[in-house]
Design an enzyme around this catalytic site. Structure first.
Site, short mmCIF file in Angstrom:
data_model
loop_
_atom_site.label_atom_id
_atom_site.label_comp_id
_atom_site.label_asym_id
_atom_site.label_seq_id
_atom_site.Cartn_x
_atom_site.Cartn_y
_atom_site.Cartn_z
CE1 TYR A 76 -14.82 -51.60 2.12
CE2 TYR A 76 -13.77 -50.72 0.25
CZ TYR A 76 -14.56 -51.57 0.64
OH TYR A 76 -15.41 -52.32 0.05
CD GLN A 136 -13.25 -55.92 -6.72
OE1 GLN A 136 -12.18 -55.86 -5.89
NE2 GLN A 136 -14.53 -56.45 -6.35
CE LYS A 138 -10.42 -53.50 -5.14
NZ LYS A 138 -11.73 -53.37 -4.41
CG ASP A 192 -14.56 -52.29 -6.56
OD1 ASP A 192 -14.28 -53.18 -5.29
OD2 ASP A 192 -15.10 -51.44 -6.37
CD GLU A 246 -17.65 -54.57 -6.39
OE1 GLU A 246 -17.50 -55.58 -7.27
OE2 GLU A 246 -16.95 -54.58 -5.15
CG ASP A 275 -18.55 -53.37 -2.23
OD1 ASP A 275 -17.28 -53.75 -2.54
OD2 ASP A 275 -18.86 -53.34 -0.86
CE LYS A 302 -15.88 -55.05 1.00
NZ LYS A 302 -16.62 -54.95 0.01
CD1 TRP A 359 -11.19 -60.96 -3.11
CD2 TRP A 359 -11.29 -60.34 -0.89
NE1 TRP A 359 -10.09 -60.09 -2.74
CE2 TRP A 359 -10.12 -59.94 -1.26
CE3 TRP A 359 -11.49 -60.25 0.49
CZ2 TRP A 359 -9.09 -59.33 -0.46
CZ3 TRP A 359 -10.68 -59.67 1.29
CH2 TRP A 359 -9.52 -59.14 0.72
C1 0XW Z 1 -12.41 -56.94 -2.83
N1 0XW Z 1 -12.94 -56.77 -1.77
C2 0XW Z 1 -13.99 -57.55 -1.20
C3 0XW Z 1 -11.96 -56.89 -0.62
C4 0XW Z 1 -11.29 -55.56 -0.38
O1 0XW Z 1 -11.74 -55.53 0.89
C5 0XW Z 1 -12.01 -54.37 -1.01
C6 0XW Z 1 -13.18 -55.23 -1.19
C7 0XW Z 1 -14.24 -54.65 -2.69
O2 0XW Z 1 -14.69 -55.37 -3.45
O3 0XW Z 1 -14.46 -53.58 -2.47
MG MG Z 2 -15.91 -53.62 -3.87
#
Ligand code: 0XW
Ligand code: MG
Length: 367
Positions: free
Chosen positions: A56, A162, A164, A193, A218, A241, A265, A320
């Site tokens: 990641y 969100q 994916k 994302d 994102e 991100d 993060k 999150w």
């Molecule tokens: C959704 N998140 C904040 C949690 C996962 O670790 C991935 C991350 C993202 O937004 O990439």
């Molecule tokens: Mg992200």
């Protein structure tokens, strides 16, 4: 008051339920690293860092523990309340490894709160609300699966989801987006994302094919230059991100007009001290941000909630936490939980949680 001992723990956090599937990887097993900073007065603070597998981001569980084992001996004897000077000292000891140093930073804020008898959020500038909105990340999946989850999560009270995307034919993602918007409440906030996976062409195609729908893109592409190259060609705001790795790129991306917001993060930023600065940059530039982390238990979840509670609502894209995807809490009574899509800020001093350290495997201790 002096740092007398630093304990480094390892703990498995398997994914509860199906694998956590993003564009480039699926994760089922994760392991987290927890630090306990113990002072000579008996007050101790906790921090945590839990990379999301190997692919990641440039962070790795064993790397976190190795970095912390390298740093810890140099912190013994320091005043734990001298958070910024400790941060500079860590940088002089070991370059980079912000995701590991973040665990120390978080533990120092926990200690400060316990010493002053105040919550971390109060020390970070004070809360703007006592409950923060979470958001739910929905795996890459078939349209019917994603639609089912969107229905479920908006019914539960989540105000943001969100989706994916990426890692497959872009036509499949376009179909998912169109089906989701057939059922999404008008006030449900949606982010797509891609976790860096889209080509510039696919990102442009996705945005233009869904131009009538309101969402943010994102981290669509892998590099900042790729994202910058599509900015004028897409129809949706772009949030960075994975590219938002430090204060300089955050300021540059705002100045360049590339980043309309951030998926932030705590550990990638280097801890709560840096997140406070990023909060202020985003406030000055009117850029929304999330207060997340990659994974982890109650400690990192509490850290995200405390900083998230200080972000003004108009710029908050939610907090999150991994709680819905893992079993159990470190603090059974005051562990961090999502209720109807929202999270209550812990009441106790510091992070507001009292973890049961017997849950974890002792990796190393320095005194
Ligand atoms: C959704 N998140 C904040 C949690 C996962 O670790 C991935 C991350 C993202 O937004 O990439
Ligand atoms: Mg992200």
């Amino acid at each position: 008051m002096r740092i007398a001992e630093i304990r480094i723990y390892r703990h498995d956090l398997p994914v509860a339920g199906p694998p956590y599937r993003m564009s480039h990887s699926e994760v089922t097993e994760l392991d987290t690293t927890i630090v306990e900073v113990i002072t000579d007065t008996g007050v101790s603070g906790f921090g945590e860092t839990c990379p999301l597998g190997q692919a990641y981001a440039p962070s790795h569980p064993e790397g976190a523990r190795a970095a912390l084992c390298e740093i810890a001996p140099h912190l013994i004897g320091f005043d734990p309340l001298a958070i910024e000077s400790i941060a500079r000292g860590m940088d002089r000891t070991l370059a980079g490894h912000a995701y590991a140093k973040a665990a120390i930073d978080i533990a120092l804020w926990d200690i400060a709160g316990k010493v002053y008898g105040r919550r971390v959020c109060d020390l970070l500038g004070g809360t703007v609300r006592e409950h923060v909105p979470s958001y739910y990340a929905i795996n890459v999946g078939k349209p019917e699966e994603v639609v089912r989850m969107v229905r479920q999560k908006q019914d539960e009270g989540f105000v943001r989801v969100q989706l994916k995307v990426g890692g497959r034919d872009i036509a499949q993602d376009i179909e998912v987006v169109r089906k989701v918007f057939e059922v999404a409440n008008p006030n449900l906030r949606i982010a797509l994302d891609a976790n860096r996976s889209l080509t510039t062409g696919d990102a442009i195609h996705l945005s233009r094919a869904c131009a009538e729908h309101t969402f943010v893109l994102e981290q669509p592409c892998a590099t900042y230059d790729e994202v910058r190259s599509i900015k004028s060609q897409v129809r949706h705001p772009i949030y960075l991100d994975e590219n938002a790795v430090d204060l300089n790129i955050i300021m540059r991306s705002i100045h360049d007009g590339v980043a309309d917001g951030f998926g932030m993060k705590v550990t990638r930023a280097g801890g709560l001290s840096r997140m406070r600065t990023i909060r202020e940059i985003c406030h000055a530039a009117r850029r929304p941000m999330t207060c997340d982390d990659s994974w982890g238990g109650d400690i990192i979840a509490a850290a995200c909630v405390h900083i998230g509670a200080t972000v003004e609502p108009a710029l908050s894209e939610g907090v999150w936490i991994a709680a819905p995807y893992i079993d159990g809490n470190y603090d059974r009574e005051n562990g961090i939980r999502i209720k109807n899509g929202w999270i209550e800020v812990p009441a106790g001093p510091g992070l507001g949680i009292s973890p049961d350290t017997s849950l974890w495997e002792m990796h190393h201790s320095v005194s």
